[in-house]
Write a protein that holds these residues in place. Structure first.
Motif, PDB file in Angstrom:
ATOM      1  N   SER A 280       0.795  -1.249  -0.104  1.00 43.37           N
ATOM      2  CA  SER A 280      -0.011   0.114   0.069  1.00 43.37           C
ATOM      3  C   SER A 280       0.840   1.377  -0.019  1.00 43.37           C
ATOM      4  O   SER A 280       1.850   1.517   0.724  1.00 43.37           O
ATOM      5  CB  SER A 280      -0.975  -0.029   1.204  1.00 43.37           C
ATOM      6  N   GLU A 281       0.515   2.287  -0.864  1.00 44.24           N
ATOM      7  CA  GLU A 281       1.336   3.378  -0.992  1.00 44.24           C
ATOM      8  C   GLU A 281       1.104   4.214   0.378  1.00 44.24           C
ATOM      9  O   GLU A 281       2.186   4.983   0.503  1.00 44.24           O
ATOM     10  CB  GLU A 281       0.731   4.347  -2.230  1.00 44.24           C
ATOM     11  N   SER A 282       0.163   3.863   1.093  1.00 38.46           N
ATOM     12  CA  SER A 282       0.033   4.921   2.300  1.00 38.46           C
ATOM     13  C   SER A 282       1.220   4.471   3.344  1.00 38.46           C
ATOM     14  O   SER A 282       1.757   5.452   3.949  1.00 38.46           O
ATOM     15  CB  SER A 282      -1.188   4.732   3.135  1.00 38.46           C
ATOM     16  N   HIS A 283       1.669   3.336   3.555  1.00 34.56           N
ATOM     17  CA  HIS A 283       2.745   2.945   4.272  1.00 34.56           C
ATOM     18  C   HIS A 283       4.012   3.860   3.879  1.00 34.56           C
ATOM     19  O   HIS A 283       4.715   4.188   4.903  1.00 34.56           O
ATOM     20  CB  HIS A 283       3.100   1.337   4.228  1.00 34.56           C
ATOM     21  N   TYR A 284       4.315   3.661   2.684  1.00 30.28           N
ATOM     22  CA  TYR A 284       5.412   4.257   2.354  1.00 30.28           C
ATOM     23  C   TYR A 284       5.444   5.765   2.364  1.00 30.28           C
ATOM     24  O   TYR A 284       6.553   6.387   2.795  1.00 30.28           O
ATOM     25  CB  TYR A 284       5.998   3.844   0.786  1.00 30.28           C
ATOM     26  N   ILE A 285       4.347   6.396   1.974  1.00 31.16           N
ATOM     27  CA  ILE A 285       4.296   7.940   2.262  1.00 31.16           C
ATOM     28  C   ILE A 285       4.690   8.320   3.697  1.00 31.16           C
ATOM     29  O   ILE A 285       5.203   9.095   4.087  1.00 31.16           O
ATOM     30  CB  ILE A 285       2.992   8.229   1.819  1.00 31.16           C
ATOM     31  N   PHE A 286       4.080   7.702   4.532  1.00 29.83           N
ATOM     32  CA  PHE A 286       4.177   7.600   6.189  1.00 29.83           C
ATOM     33  C   PHE A 286       5.716   7.588   6.438  1.00 29.83           C
ATOM     34  O   PHE A 286       6.102   8.268   7.246  1.00 29.83           O
ATOM     35  CB  PHE A 286       3.393   6.513   6.742  1.00 29.83           C
ATOM     36  N   ILE A 287       6.181   6.310   6.081  1.00 32.38           N
ATOM     37  CA  ILE A 287       7.847   6.422   6.330  1.00 32.38           C
ATOM     38  C   ILE A 287       8.344   7.356   5.645  1.00 32.38           C
ATOM     39  O   ILE A 287       9.641   8.024   6.327  1.00 32.38           O
ATOM     40  CB  ILE A 287       8.141   4.996   5.535  1.00 32.38           C
ATOM     41  N   VAL A 288       8.309   7.947   4.425  1.00 29.14           N
ATOM     42  CA  VAL A 288       8.966   9.244   4.087  1.00 29.14           C
ATOM     43  C   VAL A 288       8.656  10.406   4.837  1.00 29.14           C
ATOM     44  O   VAL A 288       9.586  10.908   5.086  1.00 29.14           O
ATOM     45  CB  VAL A 288       8.618   9.377   2.605  1.00 29.14           C
ATOM     46  N   LEU A 289       7.457  10.603   5.339  1.00 27.36           N
ATOM     47  CA  LEU A 289       7.192  11.721   6.088  1.00 27.36           C
ATOM     48  C   LEU A 289       7.809  11.542   7.458  1.00 27.36           C
ATOM     49  O   LEU A 289       8.359  12.714   8.029  1.00 27.36           O
ATOM     50  CB  LEU A 289       5.559  11.815   6.605  1.00 27.36           C
ATOM     51  N   THR A 290       7.787  10.454   8.140  1.00 27.27           N
ATOM     52  CA  THR A 290       8.730  10.132   9.440  1.00 27.27           C
ATOM     53  C   THR A 290      10.243  10.570   9.140  1.00 27.27           C
ATOM     54  O   THR A 290      10.807  10.889  10.189  1.00 27.27           O
ATOM     55  CB  THR A 290       8.276   8.936  10.193  1.00 27.27           C
ATOM     56  N   VAL A 291      10.686  10.015   7.877  1.00 25.04           N
ATOM     57  CA  VAL A 291      12.117  10.297   7.890  1.00 25.04           C
ATOM     58  C   VAL A 291      12.517  11.778   7.867  1.00 25.04           C
ATOM     59  O   VAL A 291      13.542  11.998   8.189  1.00 25.04           O
ATOM     60  CB  VAL A 291      12.621   9.311   6.789  1.00 25.04           C
TER      61      VAL A 291
ATOM     62  N   LEU B 232       7.539   6.073  15.178  1.00 20.90           N
ATOM     63  CA  LEU B 232       6.444   6.225  14.022  1.00 20.90           C
ATOM     64  C   LEU B 232       7.282   5.418  12.677  1.00 20.90           C
ATOM     65  O   LEU B 232       6.470   4.760  12.259  1.00 20.90           O
ATOM     66  CB  LEU B 232       6.131   7.552  13.773  1.00 20.90           C
ATOM     67  N   CYS B 233       8.488   5.554  12.634  1.00 17.89           N
ATOM     68  CA  CYS B 233       8.891   4.954  11.390  1.00 17.89           C
ATOM     69  C   CYS B 233       8.982   3.315  11.717  1.00 17.89           C
ATOM     70  O   CYS B 233       8.420   2.684  10.736  1.00 17.89           O
ATOM     71  CB  CYS B 233      10.551   5.530  11.134  1.00 17.89           C
ATOM     72  N   LEU B 234       9.452   3.046  12.700  1.00 20.99           N
ATOM     73  CA  LEU B 234       9.579   1.685  13.258  1.00 20.99           C
ATOM     74  C   LEU B 234       7.966   0.970  13.106  1.00 20.99           C
ATOM     75  O   LEU B 234       7.996  -0.095  12.707  1.00 20.99           O
ATOM     76  CB  LEU B 234      10.331   1.271  14.324  1.00 20.99           C
ATOM     77  N   ARG B 235       7.204   1.909  13.821  1.00 24.41           N
ATOM     78  CA  ARG B 235       5.743   1.266  13.633  1.00 24.41           C
ATOM     79  C   ARG B 235       5.300   1.038  12.128  1.00 24.41           C
ATOM     80  O   ARG B 235       4.629   0.048  11.750  1.00 24.41           O
ATOM     81  CB  ARG B 235       4.791   2.383  14.340  1.00 24.41           C
ATOM     82  N   ALA B 236       5.711   1.982  11.271  1.00 21.95           N
ATOM     83  CA  ALA B 236       5.279   1.842  10.022  1.00 21.95           C
ATOM     84  C   ALA B 236       5.721   0.394   9.256  1.00 21.95           C
ATOM     85  O   ALA B 236       5.467  -0.295   8.598  1.00 21.95           O
ATOM     86  CB  ALA B 236       5.419   3.105   9.179  1.00 21.95           C
ATOM     87  N   VAL B 237       7.063   0.434   9.577  1.00 23.23           N
ATOM     88  CA  VAL B 237       7.932  -0.752   9.061  1.00 23.23           C
ATOM     89  C   VAL B 237       7.165  -2.185   9.545  1.00 23.23           C
ATOM     90  O   VAL B 237       6.660  -2.958   8.967  1.00 23.23           O
ATOM     91  CB  VAL B 237       9.225  -0.875   9.507  1.00 23.23           C
ATOM     92  N   PHE B 238       6.769  -2.099  10.932  1.00 28.44           N
ATOM     93  CA  PHE B 238       6.110  -3.382  11.390  1.00 28.44           C
ATOM     94  C   PHE B 238       5.052  -3.565  10.926  1.00 28.44           C
ATOM     95  O   PHE B 238       4.633  -4.873  10.857  1.00 28.44           O
ATOM     96  CB  PHE B 238       6.422  -3.236  12.993  1.00 28.44           C
ATOM     97  N   ARG B 239       4.201  -2.638  10.601  1.00 27.24           N
ATOM     98  CA  ARG B 239       2.850  -2.787   9.915  1.00 27.24           C
ATOM     99  C   ARG B 239       3.096  -3.428   8.461  1.00 27.24           C
ATOM    100  O   ARG B 239       2.064  -4.311   8.146  1.00 27.24           O
ATOM    101  CB  ARG B 239       2.141  -1.429   9.974  1.00 27.24           C
ATOM    102  N   ILE B 240       3.897  -2.970   7.782  1.00 28.25           N
ATOM    103  CA  ILE B 240       4.387  -3.747   6.638  1.00 28.25           C
ATOM    104  C   ILE B 240       4.516  -5.064   6.664  1.00 28.25           C
ATOM    105  O   ILE B 240       4.327  -5.946   5.776  1.00 28.25           O
ATOM    106  CB  ILE B 240       5.499  -2.800   5.828  1.00 28.25           C
ATOM    107  N   LEU B 241       5.484  -5.348   7.609  1.00 28.31           N
ATOM    108  CA  LEU B 241       5.854  -6.898   7.944  1.00 28.31           C
ATOM    109  C   LEU B 241       4.909  -7.842   8.488  1.00 28.31           C
ATOM    110  O   LEU B 241       4.906  -8.895   8.058  1.00 28.31           O
ATOM    111  CB  LEU B 241       7.197  -6.768   8.706  1.00 28.31           C
ATOM    112  N   GLU B 242       3.673  -7.174   8.939  1.00 27.36           N
ATOM    113  CA  GLU B 242       2.492  -7.858   9.806  1.00 27.36           C
ATOM    114  C   GLU B 242       1.979  -8.805   8.669  1.00 27.36           C
ATOM    115  O   GLU B 242       1.684  -8.695   7.717  1.00 27.36           O
ATOM    116  CB  GLU B 242       1.654  -7.058  10.020  1.00 27.36           C
TER     117      GLU B 242
END
Length: 62
Positions: free
Chosen positions: A10-21, A52-62
């Motif tokens: 999902s594109e939303s995960h990666y947008i969120f990661i970019v914003l947190t970085v 927040l970034c780790l949270r997004a990464v773990f959501r992707i891995l779920e």
């Protein structure tokens, strides 16, 4: 299985990661600012961005 792959891509995960970085980079740049409590504020921003970034990464891995 296919739905979990679609959810992980999902594109939303990666947008969120970019914003947190980007937020983390703001925290890094604030370390060089010269105002009262700049280090404290930058550390808090870095901590929040990292969580927040780790949270997004773990959501992707779920």
């Amino acid at each position: 299985m296919a739905s979990s792959i679609k959810e992980a891509n999902s594109e939303s995960h990666y947008i969120f990661i970019v914003l947190t970085v980007a937020l983390g980079l703001v925290g890094c740049f604030l370390r060089f600012a010269e105002f009262p409590h700049a280090t404290l504020i930058s550390n808090i921003i870095l901590l929040i961005a990292s969580i927040l970034c780790l949270r997004a990464v773990f959501r992707i891995l779920e």
